[in-house]
Write a protein that holds these residues in place. Sequence first.
Motif, mmCIF file in Angstrom:
data_model
loop_
_atom_site.group_PDB
_atom_site.id
_atom_site.type_symbol
_atom_site.label_atom_id
_atom_site.label_comp_id
_atom_site.label_asym_id
_atom_site.label_seq_id
_atom_site.Cartn_x
_atom_site.Cartn_y
_atom_site.Cartn_z
ATOM 1 N N THR A 122 44.938 41.610 52.103
ATOM 2 C CA THR A 122 45.809 42.769 52.058
ATOM 3 C C THR A 122 44.970 43.983 52.415
ATOM 4 N N GLU A 140 42.625 32.214 42.559
ATOM 5 C CA GLU A 140 43.989 32.104 43.051
ATOM 6 C C GLU A 140 43.991 32.138 44.581
ATOM 7 N N PRO A 141 45.091 31.721 45.155
ATOM 8 C CA PRO A 141 45.180 31.813 46.615
ATOM 9 C C PRO A 141 45.086 33.267 47.058
ATOM 10 N N VAL A 142 44.432 33.529 48.173
ATOM 11 C CA VAL A 142 44.336 34.906 48.651
ATOM 12 C C VAL A 142 44.832 35.045 50.078
ATOM 13 N N VAL A 143 45.546 36.097 50.243
ATOM 14 C CA VAL A 143 45.899 36.511 51.588
ATOM 15 C C VAL A 143 45.339 37.907 51.722
ATOM 16 N N ALA A 162 36.534 46.072 40.013
ATOM 17 C CA ALA A 162 35.313 45.371 39.617
ATOM 18 C C ALA A 162 34.116 45.884 40.410
ATOM 19 N N GLN A 163 34.321 46.113 41.688
ATOM 20 C CA GLN A 163 33.220 46.644 42.512
ATOM 21 C C GLN A 163 32.730 47.973 41.963
ATOM 22 N N ASN A 217 45.111 40.817 42.575
ATOM 23 C CA ASN A 217 43.820 40.348 43.053
ATOM 24 C C ASN A 217 42.989 41.417 43.766
ATOM 25 N N GLU A 218 43.552 42.017 44.799
ATOM 26 C CA GLU A 218 42.768 42.965 45.595
ATOM 27 C C GLU A 218 42.316 44.157 44.785
ATOM 28 N N ARG A 229 33.611 48.154 54.452
ATOM 29 C CA ARG A 229 33.021 48.146 53.124
ATOM 30 C C ARG A 229 31.981 47.029 53.022
ATOM 31 N N ASP A 256 42.033 44.418 41.533
ATOM 32 C CA ASP A 256 41.039 43.993 40.540
ATOM 33 C C ASP A 256 39.652 43.953 41.150
ATOM 34 N N LYS A 257 39.597 43.442 42.337
ATOM 35 C CA LYS A 257 38.292 43.336 42.992
ATOM 36 C C LYS A 257 37.700 44.719 43.221
ATOM 37 N N LYS A 280 47.480 40.855 36.697
ATOM 38 C CA LYS A 280 46.468 40.686 37.735
ATOM 39 C C LYS A 280 46.997 41.081 39.102
ATOM 40 N N LYS A 301 39.053 41.440 35.158
ATOM 41 C CA LYS A 301 38.031 40.967 36.088
ATOM 42 C C LYS A 301 36.753 41.817 36.032
ATOM 43 N N ASN A 333 30.053 39.710 47.401
ATOM 44 C CA ASN A 333 30.999 38.651 47.074
ATOM 45 C C ASN A 333 32.376 39.213 46.741
ATOM 46 N N LEU A 334 32.341 40.375 46.037
ATOM 47 C CA LEU A 334 33.616 40.953 45.631
ATOM 48 C C LEU A 334 34.397 41.507 46.815
ATOM 49 N N SER A 335 33.722 41.826 47.897
ATOM 50 C CA SER A 335 34.478 42.401 49.013
ATOM 51 C C SER A 335 34.593 41.433 50.178
ATOM 52 N N LYS A 336 33.998 40.244 49.986
ATOM 53 C CA LYS A 336 34.138 39.240 51.030
ATOM 54 C C LYS A 336 35.568 38.711 50.995
ATOM 55 N N SER A 362 47.876 28.492 36.445
ATOM 56 C CA SER A 362 47.217 29.786 36.655
ATOM 57 C C SER A 362 46.739 30.422 35.355
#
Lengths: 618, 423
Positions: B282, B277-280, A131-132, A124-125, B291, A127-128, A122, B166, B390-393, B267
Amino acid sequence: MNISKDDKIKLAQRIAWMAAGFALIMAVLLIANFAQTKLNKPIDNKTIPELVKRLSENPGDETLKTEIRAFDLMARKAYFTSQWQIRTGIYLMFLGVIISILAIRYILAAKSKLNEIDSVEKVNELDKLVAQKWVIYVGSGLIALALGSGFLASNSLKDYMVNENIAVQEEKPVETAVDPAIQEQASTPVDQAVPVAVPTTTENAVSSNVPAETNATVVPAATIAAKPAGLPTQAELKANYPFFRGPEGDGVAFQKSTPTDWNGAGGKNVIWKVKVPKAGFSSPIIWGNQLFVTGADAQSRVVYCYDKTTGKLLWEAAADNIEGSPAKMPKVTADTGLAAPTMATDGRAVFAIFATGDVIALDMSGKRLWARNLGVPDNHYGHGSSLIVYKDKLLIQYDTNKSGKLIALDTQTGTTAWETARNSKISWSSPILVNTGSRTEVILTTNPNVNGYDPQTGKELWNIACLSGEVGPSAGYAEGMVFAANEYAKLVGIKIGGGTPEIVWEADEFLPEVSSPMAVNGLLFIATTYGVLACYDAKTGTKNWSQEYGDAFYSSPVYADGKVYITDMTGKTHIVKASKDYQLIGTPELGEKAVCSPVFQDGRVYLRGMNNLYCLGK
Amino acid sequence: MNQLKRYFLLISVMLYGAIQSFAAEAKQRFPKPEFDTGYVQPHTTAPSPRYMLLQYFDVLVLLIVLSVVTWFVLKKRSRKGVFWTSVFSLLYFGFYREGCICSIGSIQNVVLGMVDPTYAIPFTALLFFLLPLIFSLFFGRTFCAGACPLGAIQDIVAIRPIELPKWIQKVLGLIPYLYLGLAVLYVATKSEFIICRYDPFVGLFRFDAPYNMLILGILFLAVGVFVARPYCRFFCPYGVLLGWMSKFSSRHMTITPAACIQCKLCSNSCPFGAIDEPVVETGKRRSNVNRLMTYFVLLPLWIGIGGFAGSMMHVPLSRFNQTVYLAEQIIEHPEVKNDPKNIDVRTFMSSGKSTEQLVQEADTIRRQFYWGGWLLGGFMGLVIGTSLINLSKFRKREDWEPNKTNCLSCGRCMDYCPVKKEE
Ligand code: SF4
Ligand code: SF4
């Protein structure tokens, strides 16, 4: 006793395997059982109908009856036992599945306290973003799919409504020519003495005051002049077979010593048999030594004349070059076709109508007298109403999806003698002529009305709303009573003649769909599409008897010489005595499918099958 | 937030009032047919009191089960307790009550109650619809955790769950919205109860499903061994509503009873991919914001195009309506009118109606589908558009947290957390 954790796990493993194996065995057995019951439903059992058939040949056989009952019971028992087996099997299988699942869960829980799921890499970024992308792809894909299937799907409901408009346009040329005159007549039916000349046979149809005699392009005027004068007498009509269902169109043939035994396939009592070149469901009509039928396909519409004695084709005449006739055939269903209506004759000329709306009159030697198109009937099966002649008028029941009309054409010229607008839905039934003693009426059935008209003027005499659905059966008549019926509606006995006509009885046990009621000697006969012939008391509507033959009846029962003849769709003619008690006289077979009604003449039966025309008798 | 809840409760009460007032007018839907054959009409019998009682008893059981599960999840933090409650629900609501009455299907009763004034929605069905939603609004989807028999049967077979990427989850996650939209459309046009018709498990509960539904049920369970609760996550239309409610729940379960210590032990614990998960942040801040803005601007476009596409679908969609289907069949194959085995055609013929009337009726229904198609398509456009947003928020998150919309409150993850409750 102290069992170690490892032992427990081993035990659980064994239990899991055993339970799973058990469930698997149950599953295999179940599938086998399921397949077996699918194949052997008691309702599809072949033996019982076989036994029942034997019983119907031998109604008194008590041992056979017991045998049937025992067999039936056995079949049912077997069925329910296997149903029970399936149910129990399913329960057992589930038990196996549940035990093995519980065992597995136990093992997993015992082995490690917490089991992690098999995870994927995974980020995160990223994957998003992926997904988009996919949501956009799939979203657009869904929309494209919806648009595509929307474009491709044809809305036949709309087409149905639009089609009607198209039909109107196609018919326009004829309509404009005929309409003005017709509308005048429809409101006040004109007496025959003042015929309105509406020549539609000619190219000149647009200018509606051109006399009919100028139609020389099609038929020399001399032919018309050469026509025999005078009208057929009642005796003449009765001696011949001029219309659908006999001289009055009510299914009663005034013929003697009619045959009861033949076999079309084996050749027994087949006097002659010919193949009619083009298909058609019109029944034969007979005048003198001539027999007439029609046939049609997309290429042409044809009248055939045969020598009644030998079966030789004497002449054939195509109904072509008719002003207003559509270039493209109207859409008809296979079981109606383009040549369903039976012809009519007055002994001076023969008349035929086709699903195109073409009406043609030929003299007895096949020369065209006149022809015209009535406007393509908007009929989703195909026009089905047969013709009938009253004195010098050819009567045409023209109930289409657009409007209902009863039209009388002058038999000599084809001009419209009168035309009466009918408040009716589309129908496929045919007019019958009835002499009530005080007057002659032409009686029609449709949705919703049964009505009587004056055949001379077209004036409506009476009207009773009692039918519904798509009416195919014509009326029956005997001794002051009219009988009308339709499947899903009801069967009614209407008293006419003397006072206002009224329904005196109703029934609904057996209703015909295509076949017409026939009444004679105080009895009424009904033949249904599900293969039952029923006999009612014509006066009271009480059922005398009913007999199930199993094969559908499209043709109508005909009475001749004390017997009722009814031909089923497989070509078997069931001949029963016309009496209060059921008595089968014979069941001769034609050897091919048939939907036409039998025709009687001079001790012979003429029957049209799907392909061939037969003359049967000795 | 509290205000929002109060509104929801208020709306529930009003909904009930409105539906009941319709019900008061409800008469017998069809007049009794008149028979001339001497057939004597049986008297109308009211359902036996025992039957009515049983229905209320079901509601009571539901209420108790919901309370117990909620207690297990929130107070006791016991996965075992949740599991066994769900086994009870499976046995009671599933096998004993044979999967009927069910909250998922009750959506349809509610919609029908709103569009058809002659339909009196049973009070129990309404409660089955509302209770889980109300619980969800406060405590999260505890209904899914322990009260839904469909959820329970899938949960039991989830032996070797794997995690789905995902994007697959997101894409498949669109299906429940579509299903919900279709279910509402078909009820609103009085065509069909599709949720009940295509319920994959009810056949298993009753042991007498039509063959293909049984296969479908078994298939779902087989897939469910690896993809945990496939029906819940990728089909259930009620789950959509529960998710909406749960999003606002203030007392939703948490993975850790106290403060997250960032040990990451939980996790990989959720078989449903419901842990955020926690997000920072990037990447470039600017492009991210751009976007997001684009997605916001595109949202109305999604809705518009979706609506248009949906309206285009009205012809095929309406074919599942009996009347439309029958009319088309009769137009395209008029010979079916002679088919004695075709019950629908026979019924129509005996009604005495003409083909034109039937076509008219079918056309009216098709027009309803046209407007319904606009709504359905627009709704789907909205769903796709918002899921992109939601995915890009970007929302900063520091701890491991259950995603309130998707979390089924099953309680698995709690056992993984090493932090213990402060006494
Ligand atoms: S998501 Fe639907 S099927 Fe699954 S548990 Fe929740 S309500 Fe039941
Ligand atoms: S409670 Fe935990 S494991 Fe269960 S669905 Fe929610 S996040 Fe996933």
